[in-house]
Write a protein that holds these residues in place. Structure first.
Motif, PDB file in Angstrom:
ATOM      1  N   ILE A 261      -0.997 -66.744  15.538  1.00  0.00           N
ATOM      2  CA  ILE A 261      -0.756 -65.656  14.971  1.00  0.00           C
ATOM      3  C   ILE A 261      -0.771 -64.269  15.973  1.00  0.00           C
ATOM      4  N   ARG A 262       0.226 -63.745  16.143  1.00  0.00           N
ATOM      5  CA  ARG A 262       0.060 -62.487  16.793  1.00  0.00           C
ATOM      6  C   ARG A 262       0.995 -61.474  16.190  1.00  0.00           C
ATOM      7  N   PHE A 263       0.113 -60.403  15.697  1.00  0.00           N
ATOM      8  CA  PHE A 263       0.648 -59.303  15.058  1.00  0.00           C
ATOM      9  C   PHE A 263       0.171 -57.900  15.630  1.00  0.00           C
ATOM     10  N   ASP A 264       1.010 -56.981  14.846  1.00  0.00           N
ATOM     11  CA  ASP A 264       0.611 -55.593  15.206  1.00  0.00           C
ATOM     12  C   ASP A 264       0.723 -54.788  13.747  1.00  0.00           C
ATOM     13  N   LYS A 265      -0.157 -53.817  13.878  1.00  0.00           N
ATOM     14  CA  LYS A 265      -0.325 -53.037  12.562  1.00  0.00           C
ATOM     15  C   LYS A 265      -0.113 -51.550  12.794  1.00  0.00           C
ATOM     16  N   GLU A 266       0.980 -50.879  12.249  1.00  0.00           N
ATOM     17  CA  GLU A 266       1.149 -49.574  12.567  1.00  0.00           C
ATOM     18  C   GLU A 266       1.085 -48.718  11.240  1.00  0.00           C
TER      19      GLU A 266
ATOM     20  N   TYR B  10       1.475 -44.853   9.803  1.00  0.00           N
ATOM     21  CA  TYR B  10       2.274 -43.665   9.614  1.00  0.00           C
ATOM     22  C   TYR B  10       1.975 -42.698   8.483  1.00  0.00           C
ATOM     23  N   GLU B  11       2.337 -41.688   8.323  1.00  0.00           N
ATOM     24  CA  GLU B  11       1.766 -40.646   7.419  1.00  0.00           C
ATOM     25  C   GLU B  11       2.211 -41.259   5.963  1.00  0.00           C
ATOM     26  N   GLU B  12       3.405 -41.715   6.064  1.00  0.00           N
ATOM     27  CA  GLU B  12       3.873 -42.197   4.586  1.00  0.00           C
ATOM     28  C   GLU B  12       3.546 -43.796   4.275  1.00  0.00           C
ATOM     29  N   GLY B  13       3.172 -44.461   5.338  1.00  0.00           N
ATOM     30  CA  GLY B  13       3.051 -45.933   4.979  1.00  0.00           C
ATOM     31  C   GLY B  13       2.423 -46.811   5.830  1.00  0.00           C
ATOM     32  N   ILE B  14       2.592 -48.098   5.822  1.00  0.00           N
ATOM     33  CA  ILE B  14       1.899 -49.245   6.943  1.00  0.00           C
ATOM     34  C   ILE B  14       2.877 -50.320   7.078  1.00  0.00           C
ATOM     35  N   ILE B  15       2.854 -50.686   8.194  1.00  0.00           N
ATOM     36  CA  ILE B  15       3.685 -51.674   8.664  1.00  0.00           C
ATOM     37  C   ILE B  15       3.040 -52.791   9.541  1.00  0.00           C
ATOM     38  N   TYR B  16       3.178 -54.084   8.886  1.00  0.00           N
ATOM     39  CA  TYR B  16       2.512 -55.190   9.835  1.00  0.00           C
ATOM     40  C   TYR B  16       3.470 -56.147  10.332  1.00  0.00           C
ATOM     41  N   THR B  17       3.656 -56.504  11.566  1.00  0.00           N
ATOM     42  CA  THR B  17       4.587 -57.029  12.247  1.00  0.00           C
ATOM     43  C   THR B  17       3.959 -58.428  12.755  1.00  0.00           C
ATOM     44  N   TYR B  18       4.530 -59.564  12.596  1.00  0.00           N
ATOM     45  CA  TYR B  18       4.162 -60.793  13.043  1.00  0.00           C
ATOM     46  C   TYR B  18       5.113 -61.460  13.887  1.00  0.00           C
ATOM     47  N   ILE B  19       4.822 -61.747  14.945  1.00  0.00           N
ATOM     48  CA  ILE B  19       5.751 -62.328  16.056  1.00  0.00           C
ATOM     49  C   ILE B  19       5.551 -63.602  16.299  1.00  0.00           C
TER      50      ILE B  19
ATOM     51  N   HIS C  62       7.307 -67.502  18.133  1.00  0.00           N
ATOM     52  CA  HIS C  62       8.418 -68.051  18.937  1.00  0.00           C
ATOM     53  C   HIS C  62       9.822 -68.199  18.423  1.00  0.00           C
ATOM     54  N   ASP C  63       9.680 -68.591  16.962  1.00  0.00           N
ATOM     55  CA  ASP C  63      11.079 -68.745  16.586  1.00  0.00           C
ATOM     56  C   ASP C  63      11.311 -67.838  15.730  1.00  0.00           C
ATOM     57  N   GLY C  64      11.008 -66.502  15.389  1.00  0.00           N
ATOM     58  CA  GLY C  64      11.437 -65.538  14.504  1.00  0.00           C
ATOM     59  C   GLY C  64      10.134 -64.454  14.257  1.00  0.00           C
ATOM     60  N   ILE C  65      10.689 -63.380  13.492  1.00  0.00           N
ATOM     61  CA  ILE C  65       9.834 -62.189  13.428  1.00  0.00           C
ATOM     62  C   ILE C  65       9.666 -62.065  11.993  1.00  0.00           C
ATOM     63  N   VAL C  66       8.423 -61.625  11.462  1.00  0.00           N
ATOM     64  CA  VAL C  66       8.178 -61.393   9.900  1.00  0.00           C
ATOM     65  C   VAL C  66       7.412 -60.033  10.088  1.00  0.00           C
ATOM     66  N   PHE C  67       7.825 -59.246   9.006  1.00  0.00           N
ATOM     67  CA  PHE C  67       6.925 -58.124   8.766  1.00  0.00           C
ATOM     68  C   PHE C  67       7.008 -57.584   7.311  1.00  0.00           C
ATOM     69  N   LEU C  68       5.784 -56.882   7.216  1.00  0.00           N
ATOM     70  CA  LEU C  68       5.577 -56.326   5.761  1.00  0.00           C
ATOM     71  C   LEU C  68       5.404 -54.748   5.751  1.00  0.00           C
ATOM     72  N   HIS C  69       5.803 -54.052   4.740  1.00  0.00           N
ATOM     73  CA  HIS C  69       5.907 -52.840   4.771  1.00  0.00           C
ATOM     74  C   HIS C  69       5.684 -52.141   3.223  1.00  0.00           C
ATOM     75  N   GLU C  70       4.887 -51.097   3.173  1.00  0.00           N
ATOM     76  CA  GLU C  70       4.683 -50.374   2.275  1.00  0.00           C
ATOM     77  C   GLU C  70       4.803 -48.844   2.490  1.00  0.00           C
ATOM     78  N   GLY C  71       5.149 -48.366   1.860  1.00  0.00           N
ATOM     79  CA  GLY C  71       5.401 -46.877   2.075  1.00  0.00           C
ATOM     80  C   GLY C  71       6.784 -46.283   1.837  1.00  0.00           C
ATOM     81  N   ALA C  72       7.055 -44.782   2.331  1.00  0.00           N
ATOM     82  CA  ALA C  72       8.371 -44.262   2.090  1.00  0.00           C
ATOM     83  C   ALA C  72       9.041 -43.914   3.559  1.00  0.00           C
TER      84      ALA C  72
END
Length: 143
Positions: free
Chosen positions: A47-52, A54-63, A65-75
């Motif tokens: 698993i390689r991921f990035d967490k971001e 921001y003022e209104e929410g949060i994003i997790y991105t998982y990369i 070799h065969d696709g991208i997944v991300f989760l988001h909560e916020g506005a």
């Protein structure tokens, strides 16, 4: 005799190699704390991921070799995948799921309350793996 042994061992070693792209990856249960919920998902490893944040929410991105997944909560966040036109959808009282194909690759968007889960840029042969990730999502309230 030696040539026969080598001719048998080489295909065996190649098929067992961790470099084999068709090898099934193992899964790891990942707990992700978003703003109001904890999301538990069975993700393929490595698993390689990035967490971001921001003022209104949060994003997790998982990369992978065969696709991208991300989760988001916020506005106040719009993603390119939100503009994709779905080929089909399932709407229930608790969630909405949209999916389709864009640029020859598969994508899916799963929305439950304020949580958005996406996968995209997935080939046909890897689609089941990503659908299984969506099926493994478990959401529990933190507060």
């Amino acid at each position: 005799m030696t040539k026969k042994i080598i001719s048998i061992l080489i295909p065996l070693l190649v098929s067992c190699s961790t470099l084999n792209q068709n090898a099934h990856s193992s899964l790891k249960e990942v707990c992700i704390d978003l703003l109001s919920v904890r999301v538990t998902i069975d993700m393929p490893v490595p698993i390689r991921f990035d967490k971001e944040n921001y003022e209104e929410g949060i994003i997790y991105t998982y990369i992978f070799h065969d696709g991208i997944v991300f989760l988001h909560e916020g506005a106040l966040m719009q993603f390119d995948i939100d503009s994709y036109i779905p080929s089909d959808s399932v709407l229930t009282r608790k969630s909405s799921t949209y999916w389709g194909k864009e640029h020859g690759k598969f994508w899916k968007k799963y929305i439950c309350d304020s949580i958005r889960f996406y996968y995209y840029n997935v080939n046909k042969e890897d689609k089941k793996k990503y659908d299984d990730i969506v099926k493994s999502i478990r959401i529990e309230k933190r507060f």
